[in-house]
Design a protein around this motif. Sequence first.
Motif, PDB file in Angstrom:
ATOM      1  N   ILE A  12       0.844  -1.202   0.000  1.00 43.76           N
ATOM      2  CA  ILE A  12       0.000   0.000   0.000  1.00 43.76           C
ATOM      3  C   ILE A  12       0.880   1.253   0.000  1.00 43.76           C
ATOM      4  CG2 ILE A  12      -1.615   1.374   1.387  1.00 43.76           C
ATOM      5  CD1 ILE A  12      -2.909  -1.227   2.303  1.00 43.76           C
ATOM      6  N   LEU A  13       1.902   1.266   0.853  1.00 45.90           N
ATOM      7  CA  LEU A  13       2.772   2.440   0.947  1.00 45.90           C
ATOM      8  C   LEU A  13       3.556   2.642  -0.351  1.00 45.90           C
ATOM      9  CD1 LEU A  13       4.126   2.118   4.593  1.00 45.90           C
ATOM     10  CD2 LEU A  13       2.195   3.447   3.756  1.00 45.90           C
ATOM     11  N   GLN A  69       5.313  10.990   2.179  1.00 47.45           N
ATOM     12  CA  GLN A  69       4.563  11.238   0.951  1.00 47.45           C
ATOM     13  C   GLN A  69       3.362  10.286   0.839  1.00 47.45           C
ATOM     14  OE1 GLN A  69       5.896  13.996  -1.149  1.00 47.45           O
ATOM     15  NE2 GLN A  69       6.795  14.102   0.878  1.00 47.45           N
ATOM     16  N   ALA A  70       3.584   9.013   1.133  1.00 43.29           N
ATOM     17  CA  ALA A  70       2.484   8.046   1.064  1.00 43.29           C
ATOM     18  C   ALA A  70       1.417   8.378   2.094  1.00 43.29           C
ATOM     19  CB  ALA A  70       3.005   6.629   1.288  1.00 43.29           C
ATOM     20  N   SER A  71       1.835   8.806   3.283  1.00 39.98           N
ATOM     21  CA  SER A  71       0.883   9.125   4.338  1.00 39.98           C
ATOM     22  C   SER A  71      -0.004  10.305   3.937  1.00 39.98           C
ATOM     23  CB  SER A  71       1.623   9.439   5.642  1.00 39.98           C
ATOM     24  OG  SER A  71       0.706   9.670   6.692  1.00 39.98           O
ATOM     25  N   ALA A  72       0.595  11.337   3.322  1.00 36.49           N
ATOM     26  CA  ALA A  72      -0.192  12.499   2.877  1.00 36.49           C
ATOM     27  C   ALA A  72      -1.169  12.094   1.772  1.00 36.49           C
ATOM     28  CB  ALA A  72       0.751  13.601   2.376  1.00 36.49           C
ATOM     29  N   ILE A  74      -2.486   9.071   1.188  1.00 29.93           N
ATOM     30  CA  ILE A  74      -3.542   8.240   1.767  1.00 29.93           C
ATOM     31  C   ILE A  74      -4.515   9.117   2.566  1.00 29.93           C
ATOM     32  CG2 ILE A  74      -4.009   6.462   3.503  1.00 29.93           C
ATOM     33  CD1 ILE A  74      -1.311   5.158   2.633  1.00 29.93           C
ATOM     34  N   MET A  75      -3.978  10.080   3.306  1.00 29.29           N
ATOM     35  CA  MET A  75      -4.813  10.972   4.109  1.00 29.29           C
ATOM     36  C   MET A  75      -5.817  11.719   3.232  1.00 29.29           C
ATOM     37  SD  MET A  75      -3.691  14.326   6.284  1.00 29.29           S
ATOM     38  CE  MET A  75      -3.486  15.351   4.826  1.00 29.29           C
ATOM     39  N   LEU A  76      -5.341  12.252   2.116  1.00 29.28           N
ATOM     40  CA  LEU A  76      -6.242  13.017   1.257  1.00 29.28           C
ATOM     41  C   LEU A  76      -7.364  12.125   0.720  1.00 29.28           C
ATOM     42  CD1 LEU A  76      -3.567  15.298  -0.337  1.00 29.28           C
ATOM     43  CD2 LEU A  76      -5.675  16.113   0.731  1.00 29.28           C
ATOM     44  N   GLY A  77      -7.030  10.883   0.360  1.00 30.24           N
ATOM     45  CA  GLY A  77      -8.055   9.956  -0.123  1.00 30.24           C
ATOM     46  C   GLY A  77      -9.142   9.729   0.922  1.00 30.24           C
ATOM     47  N   LEU A  78      -8.741   9.841   2.182  1.00 26.53           N
ATOM     48  CA  LEU A  78      -9.659   9.577   3.291  1.00 26.53           C
ATOM     49  C   LEU A  78     -10.509  10.798   3.647  1.00 26.53           C
ATOM     50  CD1 LEU A  78      -9.866   6.938   4.895  1.00 26.53           C
ATOM     51  CD2 LEU A  78      -8.281   7.892   6.555  1.00 26.53           C
ATOM     52  N   ILE A  79      -9.955  11.983   3.547  1.00 26.92           N
ATOM     53  CA  ILE A  79     -10.663  13.163   4.076  1.00 26.92           C
ATOM     54  C   ILE A  79     -11.472  13.928   3.029  1.00 26.92           C
ATOM     55  CG2 ILE A  79      -9.006  13.506   5.964  1.00 26.92           C
ATOM     56  CD1 ILE A  79      -8.076  16.027   4.177  1.00 26.92           C
ATOM     57  N   ILE A  80     -11.180  13.730   1.744  1.00 26.10           N
ATOM     58  CA  ILE A  80     -11.963  14.437   0.727  1.00 26.10           C
ATOM     59  C   ILE A  80     -13.395  13.903   0.758  1.00 26.10           C
ATOM     60  CG2 ILE A  80     -12.259  14.824  -1.762  1.00 26.10           C
ATOM     61  CD1 ILE A  80      -9.153  14.827  -1.938  1.00 26.10           C
ATOM     62  N   GLY A  81     -14.348  14.817   0.824  1.00 26.82           N
ATOM     63  CA  GLY A  81     -15.752  14.445   0.935  1.00 26.82           C
ATOM     64  C   GLY A  81     -16.245  14.446   2.380  1.00 26.82           C
ATOM     65  N   LYS A  82     -15.306  14.573   3.319  1.00 25.10           N
ATOM     66  CA  LYS A  82     -15.676  14.598   4.738  1.00 25.10           C
ATOM     67  C   LYS A  82     -15.864  16.045   5.212  1.00 25.10           C
ATOM     68  CE  LYS A  82     -14.809  10.121   5.945  1.00 25.10           C
ATOM     69  NZ  LYS A  82     -14.474   9.518   4.655  1.00 25.10           N
ATOM     70  N   THR A  83     -16.580  16.208   6.324  1.00 18.24           N
ATOM     71  CA  THR A  83     -16.680  17.528   6.929  1.00 18.24           C
ATOM     72  C   THR A  83     -15.381  17.808   7.679  1.00 18.24           C
ATOM     73  OG1 THR A  83     -17.555  16.733   9.028  1.00 18.24           O
ATOM     74  CG2 THR A  83     -19.166  17.266   7.311  1.00 18.24           C
ATOM     75  N   ARG A  84     -15.203  19.083   7.992  1.00 16.02           N
ATOM     76  CA  ARG A  84     -14.051  19.521   8.774  1.00 16.02           C
ATOM     77  C   ARG A  84     -13.955  18.716  10.084  1.00 16.02           C
ATOM     78  NH1 ARG A  84     -12.091  25.308   9.514  1.00 16.02           N
ATOM     79  NH2 ARG A  84     -13.029  25.645   7.495  1.00 16.02           N
ATOM     80  N   GLU A  85     -15.082  18.546  10.733  1.00 18.80           N
ATOM     81  CA  GLU A  85     -15.101  17.843  12.022  1.00 18.80           C
ATOM     82  C   GLU A  85     -14.743  16.363  11.855  1.00 18.80           C
ATOM     83  OE1 GLU A  85     -18.354  17.262  15.612  1.00 18.80           O
ATOM     84  OE2 GLU A  85     -18.706  18.783  14.070  1.00 18.80           O
ATOM     85  N   LEU A 110      -9.782   3.914   9.703  1.00 18.80           N
ATOM     86  CA  LEU A 110      -8.768   4.672   8.955  1.00 18.80           C
ATOM     87  C   LEU A 110      -8.480   4.075   7.579  1.00 18.80           C
ATOM     88  CD1 LEU A 110      -6.166   5.463  11.757  1.00 18.80           C
ATOM     89  CD2 LEU A 110      -7.772   7.054  10.719  1.00 18.80           C
ATOM     90  N   GLU A 111      -9.136   2.942   7.283  1.00 12.27           N
ATOM     91  CA  GLU A 111      -8.976   2.290   5.978  1.00 12.27           C
ATOM     92  C   GLU A 111      -7.497   2.149   5.611  1.00 12.27           C
ATOM     93  OE1 GLU A 111     -11.716   4.145   3.185  1.00 12.27           O
ATOM     94  OE2 GLU A 111     -13.145   4.430   4.799  1.00 12.27           O
ATOM     95  N   GLU A 112      -7.075   2.669   4.450  1.00 10.62           N
ATOM     96  CA  GLU A 112      -5.688   2.445   4.009  1.00 10.62           C
ATOM     97  C   GLU A 112      -4.658   3.072   4.952  1.00 10.62           C
ATOM     98  OE1 GLU A 112      -5.234   1.520  -0.614  1.00 10.62           O
ATOM     99  OE2 GLU A 112      -5.393   3.632  -0.133  1.00 10.62           O
ATOM    100  N   ALA A 113      -5.057   4.109   5.672  1.00 11.31           N
ATOM    101  CA  ALA A 113      -4.108   4.755   6.587  1.00 11.31           C
ATOM    102  C   ALA A 113      -3.689   3.806   7.710  1.00 11.31           C
ATOM    103  CB  ALA A 113      -4.709   6.039   7.159  1.00 11.31           C
ATOM    104  N   SER A 114      -4.475   2.746   7.917  1.00  8.52           N
ATOM    105  CA  SER A 114      -4.093   1.761   8.933  1.00  8.52           C
ATOM    106  C   SER A 114      -2.808   1.030   8.526  1.00  8.52           C
ATOM    107  CB  SER A 114      -5.225   0.755   9.172  1.00  8.52           C
ATOM    108  OG  SER A 114      -5.434  -0.024   8.006  1.00  8.52           O
ATOM    109  N   ALA A 115      -2.416   1.142   7.273  1.00  6.36           N
ATOM    110  CA  ALA A 115      -1.154   0.544   6.808  1.00  6.36           C
ATOM    111  C   ALA A 115       0.039   1.119   7.562  1.00  6.36           C
ATOM    112  CB  ALA A 115      -0.979   0.767   5.310  1.00  6.36           C
ATOM    113  N   LEU A 116      -0.154   2.281   8.199  1.00 10.77           N
ATOM    114  CA  LEU A 116       0.955   2.931   8.895  1.00 10.77           C
ATOM    115  C   LEU A 116       1.002   2.597  10.386  1.00 10.77           C
ATOM    116  CD1 LEU A 116       0.480   6.113   6.848  1.00 10.77           C
ATOM    117  CD2 LEU A 116       2.733   5.104   7.136  1.00 10.77           C
TER     118      LEU A 116
END
Length: 143
Positions: A12-13, A69-72, A74-85, A110-116
């Motif tokens: 994944i990373l 770089q991979a963490s950033a 993966i993070m964006l894939g997770l937070i886009i479409g989410k509210t700020r909160e 955390l889905e893919e972010a759990s890879a870390l």
Amino acid sequence: MEIKSRNFYNEILTEHNMHPDYKHELENADLRLEGVNPNCGDDIWLELKLDGDVIVDGAYTGDGCAISQASADIMLGLIIGKTREEALGLSDIFTRMIKGEASDEEIDSLEEASALRDIAHMPARVKCAVLGWHTLDELLGLE
Ligand code: ZN
């Protein structure tokens, strides 16, 4: 089993590092902030586009080690479409996962972010893994 799952996480990373989904400049970004981890030389610019309270798009640019770089990415894939909160909630779980304090259920969210999650056992790389998330916290706290 343990070895198999470790390889899966590494894949994944590697995949996000070699073929990032969100590593580009964002036109008309509403929020933009630099995040730096001098220990490793990681340096990213995080950009977000908001519609009201919802993160409708995001991207990053910069340089750094594979983990930052991979963490950033993966993070964006997770937070886009989410509210700020919701995004800040995920960031809180991620930070606690890295400290070894999150439950399995939280880590699953955390889905893919759990890879870390194994980074918790590699203190020298912790700041690499959390760089994108800490920058996100700061960015969402700015307004
Ligand atoms: Zn790094």
